[in-house]
Design an enzyme around this catalytic site. Structure first.
Site, PDB file in Angstrom:
ATOM      1  CG  ASP A  31      -9.834  -6.213  15.338  1.00 25.05           C
ATOM      2  OD1 ASP A  31     -10.155  -7.298  14.804  1.00 25.05           O
ATOM      3  OD2 ASP A  31     -10.122  -5.103  14.852  1.00 25.05           O
ATOM      4  CG  HIS A  33      -9.555 -12.147  22.080  1.00 26.08           C
ATOM      5  ND1 HIS A  33     -10.780 -11.526  22.106  1.00 26.08           N
ATOM      6  CD2 HIS A  33      -9.326 -12.556  23.351  1.00 26.08           C
ATOM      7  CE1 HIS A  33     -11.275 -11.577  23.329  1.00 26.08           C
ATOM      8  NE2 HIS A  33     -10.414 -12.185  24.112  1.00 26.08           N
ATOM      9  CG  ASP A 147      -7.246  -9.185  31.314  1.00 24.58           C
ATOM     10  OD1 ASP A 147      -8.157  -8.633  31.949  1.00 24.58           O
ATOM     11  OD2 ASP A 147      -7.386  -9.597  30.146  1.00 24.58           O
TER      12      ASP A 147
END
Length: 279
Positions: A31, A33, A147
Site C-alpha cells: 500500500d 507503493h 527512504d
C-alpha cells in the site's frame, strides 16, 4: 495498462506527453507503493511505474536472488491504480553491456548512515535512477520519505545534473500501529511484527525530547539505541541530522531551531528495518 520492456518502445509511447509522472520501484508492491502512484497522479499525467530489481545496489552480503518478485500481483495492483505504463525492463534491456559508468554521490551524503552500513548502495541507486530517468524522461518523479537519505540524494542529483525532473516527496505510509510499510516486513515473525512498532516509538521519543529543549544529541541517540537493544533489537544507528543536508546539527543549529530529522536502522531478528521522523 501497457507493459513495456523495450526502451525505444517506451519512448515512442511517451513522445509528446507534456507532464509524465514516474514512480520507480523494485516490485513486491504494498500500500505504501500504491500511495506513491496516487500522489504521482496528482502531479502529472500519464503515470508511469517501473519494476526493476537493480543488481547494482545489492552488496556482497545481500542476496539479490532472494529479493521477493511478485510481478503478476504487482501488475494487478498497478492496473487498479490507473497506471498508464509499467516499464519492466530485463537486465539485458537496461544494461545491455557492463555498466562501467557509475554515479557516485558526494561522501558527506552517500557514505554516512545507510551508506556506512551498505557501501556502494547509493551509487547503485543513483546510477539506475539516472538511467530510468533517461528512459522515461519524466517531468516529475515521486519518492517516499521512508527512504529519506535516498530521497535527499536523488533530489540533489537531479538538481546538480540539471535534470528536467521535479522530485516529489511522499509521506511515509504506516500501518495503524505506526510501523512503516516495507517489503521487508513480510520477513517478520508474528512476535517480531508485534514488536516492530517500537522503532517508530523510539523515533517519537527522541523527537519529543528535542522539541522539549533537550539539546544533548549524543545522549539522546545513545539512550534510544540502548533502549532498543534492551528490547532485543540490534540497532545500527539512531541519528539526529539536519533536514537540509543530513549533516549533524551544531549546538548553534539546535538553538536556532534548525529543521531536523531523526533516522534509524536496526535489526529485529534477521530483518533490518529503517525509519525516520522529521522534527
Amino acid at each position: 495498462m501497457k507493459i513495456i520492456s523495450c526502451i525505444e518502445e517506451l519512448r515512442d509511447h511517451l513522445r509528446g506527453q507534456l507532464r509524465t509522472a514516474f514512480v520507480p520501484t523494485m516490485g513486491n508492491l504494498h500500500d505504501g507503493h500504491l500511495s506513491l502512484m496516487r500522489l504521482a497522479r496528482k502531479h502529472g499525467d500519464p503515470v508511469v511505474a517501473s519494476i526493476f530489481v537493480n543488481r547494482l545496489q545489492f552488496g556482497p552480503n545481500e542476496d539479490f536472488d532472494k529479493y521477493p518478485r511478485t510481478f503478476q500481483a504487482d501488475v494487478e495492483k498497478l492496473e487498479k491504480e490507473g497506471v498508464y505504463i509499467l516499464f519492466a525492463p530485463t537486465e539485458k534491456d537496461l544494461y545491455p553491456e557492463p555498466q562501467e559508468f557509475r554515479v557516485r554521490p558526494p561522501d558527506d551524503l552517500g557514505n554516512t548512515l545507510e551508506g556506512e552500513f551498505r557501501p556502494g548502495f547509493f551509487s547503485g541507486v543513483t546510477t539506475v535512477v539516472l538511467k530510468l530517468f533517461s528512459c522515461v524522461q519524466p517531468s516529475v518523479a515521486v519518492f517516499g520519505k521512508k527512504d529519506y537519505q535516498q530521497l535527499m540524494i536523488v533530489r540533489n542529483m537531479s538538481k546538480q545534473f540539471a535534470l528536467p525532473t521535479e522530485i516529489i516527496a511522499a509521506d511515509t505510509y504506516r500501518a495503524e500501529d505506526g510501523l512503516a510499510l516495507s517489503s521487508r516486513n513480510v520477513y517478520l515473525s508474528p512476535a517480531e511484527r508485534a514488536e516492530a512498532p517500537a522503532l517508530f516509538q523510539s523515533l517519537n521519543s527522541v523527537a519529543n525530547e528535542v522539541r522539549s529543549g533537550h539539546l544533548d544529541i549524543f545522549e539522546l541517540e545513545r539512550k534510544a539505541m540502548a533502549d532498543l537493544s534492551q528490547r532485543g533489537w540490534k540497532p545500527d544507528y539512531i541519528s539526529i541530522r539536519k533536514q537540509s543536508n543530513l549533516q549533524p546539527p551544531s549546538a548553534g543549529d539546535m538553538a536556532q531551531g534548525e529543521k531536523l530529522v531523526v533516522l534509524a536502522a536496526a535489526k529485529l531478528g534477521v530483518t533490518r528495518l529503517i525509519d525516520n521522523l522529521e522534527i
